[in-house]
Design an enzyme around this catalytic site. Structure first.
Site, PDB file in Angstrom:
ATOM      1  N   GLU B 224      32.974  44.474  36.751  1.00 39.68           N
ATOM      2  CA  GLU B 224      32.914  45.162  38.042  1.00 39.68           C
ATOM      3  C   GLU B 224      31.525  45.733  38.305  1.00 39.68           C
ATOM      4  OE1 GLU B 224      35.007  45.742  35.639  1.00 39.68           O
ATOM      5  OE2 GLU B 224      36.883  44.962  36.427  1.00 39.68           O
ATOM      6  N   ASN B 308      36.527  36.995  35.118  1.00 36.05           N
ATOM      7  CA  ASN B 308      36.134  36.522  36.444  1.00 36.05           C
ATOM      8  C   ASN B 308      34.632  36.675  36.662  1.00 36.05           C
ATOM      9  OD1 ASN B 308      36.999  39.396  36.389  1.00 36.05           O
ATOM     10  ND2 ASN B 308      36.074  39.411  38.395  1.00 36.05           N
ATOM     11  N   ASP B 350      39.858  37.336  41.411  1.00 33.19           N
ATOM     12  CA  ASP B 350      39.767  38.240  40.265  1.00 33.19           C
ATOM     13  C   ASP B 350      40.655  37.749  39.126  1.00 33.19           C
ATOM     14  OD1 ASP B 350      39.102  40.377  38.646  1.00 33.19           O
ATOM     15  OD2 ASP B 350      40.503  41.764  39.559  1.00 33.19           O
TER      16      ASP B 350
END
Lengths: 261, 626
Positions: B224, B308, B350
């Site tokens: 992230e 991801n 994701d």
């Protein structure tokens, strides 16, 4: 006897006026907005607010990332976030006290005169944008440039930067200054501050919005808990009365402002 | 910590609670060094001693012990113990318990080595040893690694840890602030501490290491934040880095050489870790390694998945984004890649590819195959030939509308255009949702039944734009991701899957997502837990309920089973709700906010009424404690 009465009265006087503390939630390392040394413009606004309310200041420090409001405002550790977008869902927001824009940043000696996202030269330039990490989210220029087919000439910078360094947000502006990239599209307050003493040109992004969900200008307000309407009203009053002082602080930090829509 | 009583420019540092202090620690110059080098007092000592390869390869075969979270290198979580079976499991009762005193999500598997149990807690990652030979299993020792509190602000999804691993008289585990630590299993003394991740750049470590030969294998978390993913091998004796294999970038960084022979054309070519990205996107491209590793000693290959791509939106990273959202086979000594298969090229949803790969020898279409089995986030149950990376079957194990399976010629996922997301466009009813049909929570496999026992979600999602959001002083318009129950209305299930036939055997519907691991035994009993706190046993052949016990908090941990010093079989599991879905309880999110906890807030709003937070280890046996 008289002496005793005076002492009692003084003691009662202290009790009658407990000293007020304004409790601010802030990032300890996020210039130009705030840092723990009190060097950001939001620190200065907090000091102005405290002085105005004859109060002292107390900070709760937390990195302004996912969970910031949850760990600060929502835990009642503090009562005010000095800067959030107007209408921010996680808080009750005041009237906006400034409106800024994403800006193009480029070196003055390049004479690029950038401003428009539709500038035909953009695809041939290396352009820096900041990236937001959460799923499906990204900074408006990152979306706008990819919508125009520009991906291969884009250089991504983490919006979080390297938190071990002071001023994590400065990285992208420094990259333009060094010539690592030709230009960057950066949120105004950060761009304005880090470009202050550098030979860089800044210009607001046009168009001002690509769509309703892709604006480049944002109004910034203060935020309080959703249940704190009285504090919100008090802050609104402060913002209206001290408008001039606030503007001077923003000017001092080089925060570019744009007029309303 | 200089700020505890300090006064800076008239501003007082908060002293009442620990968290902000620690954030200040990385912002203040005095504390910076702590975050960036290894100069902690413990690591300054000469800790490294001799490491005898104390043999996870042998220990993992012993059903009396549980020396790694997945039980064995094949990651089957199958135990040959059968004292507890379908006919007597109803007499299970609590033998002893232990409160961790922590309120974050408890995802770890306990370990049992000889007569000692080891347990690593969520942040602050305290490692406990319990003496199983004494009544009530008292604490033998505890080791507190004192991770930096600032890592809590960086962790994406609660402050979990998925467990430790034992080998050669040492317990190895990772801390949220990015360190790997080897602790002497007898004394609890640290042998070495190696800083691998940098929290200042968003890197944390939540996964359980795997020890193969003399290497401790560790991967990072933090996609992230634009972290570049890697798997690192540490020398088990000294803690020195032996090799690091990145998940993006040039072949030399990915440890791709002449021995790399991917099965499909899409994964073949030079420097795909660069050329399948726009510009320099690969430098911040994600592909972190926060899930599971397995190992085939015969082929001498380790297997693991990559997360991801990130943090770009799909539109901003045209290309397949190698080597994210896929799986690698590597040689443990050198890290050299042997093959790669990408489950989600150019991932849109994701869909991390980090779920466990369970190894077994199966007869598929009449042929004996060495397979690796993966229940993927994207909803497909992959059976691959683990010698080559060829997909033998890929079938949905729940309701999927965002893909139509795999093109068996090219190996590519067949996407569904209408379910693809773009900024500013509302897309409804994407199934499965971002957490996928199944997330990290590990399944088990019984060689007796030939079935996989898959704990998973049944969720779909809507994605749309919402109002202005703000991060690090940067405004943007956030996407609102709202999860909702999938078809049938049950949000989770335990599915028994026949991998040889590529079809479902039976299913137990659960109201909440099943976010715990499963374990299956030679007694033909499957154990798993629910997010509202039920620990359950079902018949491995039929799914028929056999027994259940209500624990103090929701269960997202990994059950294990072992033989105690008294010769009897025990079952252990951590309760303590949290993790990505359970943060609504553990982090006390507002259930009125449907997008809280990244989409979980609305769909699990009722979880707060169903359970409360707090970590507790439960150990069960026939008849329980006396």
């Amino acid at each position: 006897m008289l002496g005793l009465v005076v002492v009692l009265a003084l003691a009662a006087g202290c009790q009658r006026a407990p000293h007020r503390v304004i409790r601010v939630c802030a990032d300890p390392n996020n210039l130009p907005f705030s840092n723990q040394a009190g060097e950001g413009f939001e620190n200065r606004l907090a000091e102005l607010l405290a002085a105005d309310r004859h109060a002292s200041l107390d900070y709760t420090w937390w990195a302004e990332r996912r969970g910031f409001v949850r760990h600060t405002l929502q835990t009642n550790a503090c009562d005010v976030v000095m800067g959030v977008p107007s209408g921010y869902e996680q808080a009750l927001t005041t009237k906006p006290y400034y409106r800024s824009s994403y800006v193009f940043v480029s070196r003055r000696d390049r004479h690029l005169g950038l401003g428009s996202l539709d500038d035909p030269r953009l695809p041939s330039l290396r352009i820096g944008v900041q990236m937001i990490g959460d799923d499906f989210n990204n900074s408006p220029p990152a979306h706008a440039l990819s919508n125009r087919g520009m991906v291969r000439n884009i250089v991504g910078f983490s919006v979080y930067g390297d938190y071990a360094r002071p001023s994590p947000l400065s990285t992208i502006v420094d990259a333009v200054d060094r010539g690592d990239i030709d230009a960057a599209v950066v949120w105004g307050p950060a761009a304005g501050y880090f470009a202050r003493r550098k030979p860089l040109d800044l210009a607001p992004v046009t168009p001002r919005a690509d769509s309703a969900t892709l604006p480049f200008t944002f109004e910034i307000a203060m935020g309080v808990r959703r249940t704190d309407a009285a504090l919100r009203d008090e802050l609104n009053d402060f913002l209206a009365r001290r408008h001039g002082d606030i503007a001077r602080i923003l000017d001092e930090y080089g925060v570019p402002r744009v007029e309303g829509p | 910590m200089v700020c505890i009583n300090g006064t800076v420019m008239g501003t007082r540092c908060l002293t009442a609670w620990a968290l902000p202090l620690c954030v200040t620690a990385i912002a203040s110059g005095a504390c910076q060094k702590q975050t960036l080098d290894n100069s902690r007092p413990e690591s300054a000592r000469a800790l490294a001693g001799s490491f005898t390869s104390g043999n996870p390869a042998e220990l993992q075969k012993d059903d009396g012990q549980w020396v790694m979270p997945a039980k064995n290198y094949a990651a089957t979580r199958f135990s040959g113990l059968d004292e507890i079976n379908a006919s007597n499991v109803g007499q299970l009762n609590v033998a002893w318990t232990f409160s961790t005193g922590m309120v974050s999500g408890h995802e770890a598997a306990p370990l049992v080595v000889g007569s000692t149990m080891y347990l690593v807690t969520p942040f602050p990652n305290i490692l406990y040893a319990f003496d199983l030979s004494r009544p009530g299993a008292p604490i033998k020792w505890k080791y507190d690694p004192k991770p930096l509190g600032a890592s809590k602000g960086v962790a994406c999804c609660d402050l979990v840890n998925r467990g430790a691993a034992y080998a050669g008289g040492r317990v190895f585990f990772n801390t949220l602030d990015g360190r790997t630590i080897a602790v002497d299993a007898e004394s609890g003394e640290p042998k070495w501490i190696t800083q691998l991740g940098d929290i200042n750049k968003g890197e944390t470590i939540t996964m359980a290491p795997l020890v193969v030969k003399d290497k401790v294998l560790v991967g990072n978390s933090g996609g992230e934040f634009g972290v570049r993913g890697w798997l690192t091998a540490l020398d088990a004796g000294t803690g020195k880095i032996a090799w690091r294999a990145y998940s993006t970038g040039p072949d030399k960084d990915v440890l791709i050489g002449p021995g790399f022979k991917p099965h499909y054309t899409m994964d073949q070519g030079k420097d795909l870790g660069i050329t399948t990205w726009p510009g320099e996107g690969w430098r911040t491209g994600g592909g972190t390694v926060w899930g599971w590793l397995s190992y085939d000693p015969e082929l001498n290959l380790i297997y693991y998945g990559t997360s991801n791509p990130g943090p770009w939106n799909p539109d901003q990273r045209p290309g397949d984004n190698k080597w994210t959202a896929g799986m690698f086979a590597r040689v443990p000594e050198t890290g050299e890649a042997r093959w790669f298969y990408q489950t989600s090229p150019h991932d849109l949803f994701d869909h991390d590819g980090v779920n466990e790969l369970v190894l077994a020898d199966l007869t598929v279409n009449g042929q004996a195959r060495k397979v690796a089995m993966r229940a993927d986030r994207n909803g497909l149950l992959y059976v691959l030939d683990r010698t080559t990376g060829q997909v033998l079957s890929a079938a949905p194990f729940g309701f999927v509308n965002s893909n139509k399976g795999v093109d068996m010629q090219t190996g590519r996922l067949i996407e569904v255009k209408e379910k693809q997301t773009t900024q500013g466009i509302v897309v409804r009813d994407i199934c499965p949702a971002a957490p996928g049909m199944k997330d990290w929570q590990p399944m088990s496999f019984s060689p007796r039944t030939g079935l996989l026992y898959i704990p998973h979600q049944n969720l779909c999602e809507d994605v749309e734009a919402m109002s202005a959001s703000y991060i690090a002083g940067t405004p943007y318009v956030g996407a609102s991701v709202v999860y909702k129950p999938g078809p049938g209305g049950n949000r989770g299930a335990l599915t028994a899957w026949d991998p040889a036939q590529a079809k479902i055997a039976w299913e137990v519907k659960e109201n909440f997502p099943v976010w715990s691991g499963t374990v299956v035994t030679a007694g033909d009993v499957v154990f798993y837990g629910t997010m509202d706190g039920w620990f359950k046993a079902v018949n491995a052949k039929t799914g028929a309920p056999l027994w259940q016990f209500k624990c103090g908090s929701g269960i997202i941990g990994q059950p294990i089973t072992y033989k105690g010093p008294d010769g009897h079989q025990y079952i252990a599991v951590l309760s303590g709700v949290g993790g990505w879905p359970g943060a609504i309880v553990s982090a006390d999110l507002d259930p009125r906010d449907a997008t809280a906890g990244n989409g979980w807030g609305g769909v699990l709003a009722d979880l707060k009424a169903a359970t409360t937070r707090g970590g507790m280890l439960y150990v069960f046996s026939i008849g329980g404690g006396h």
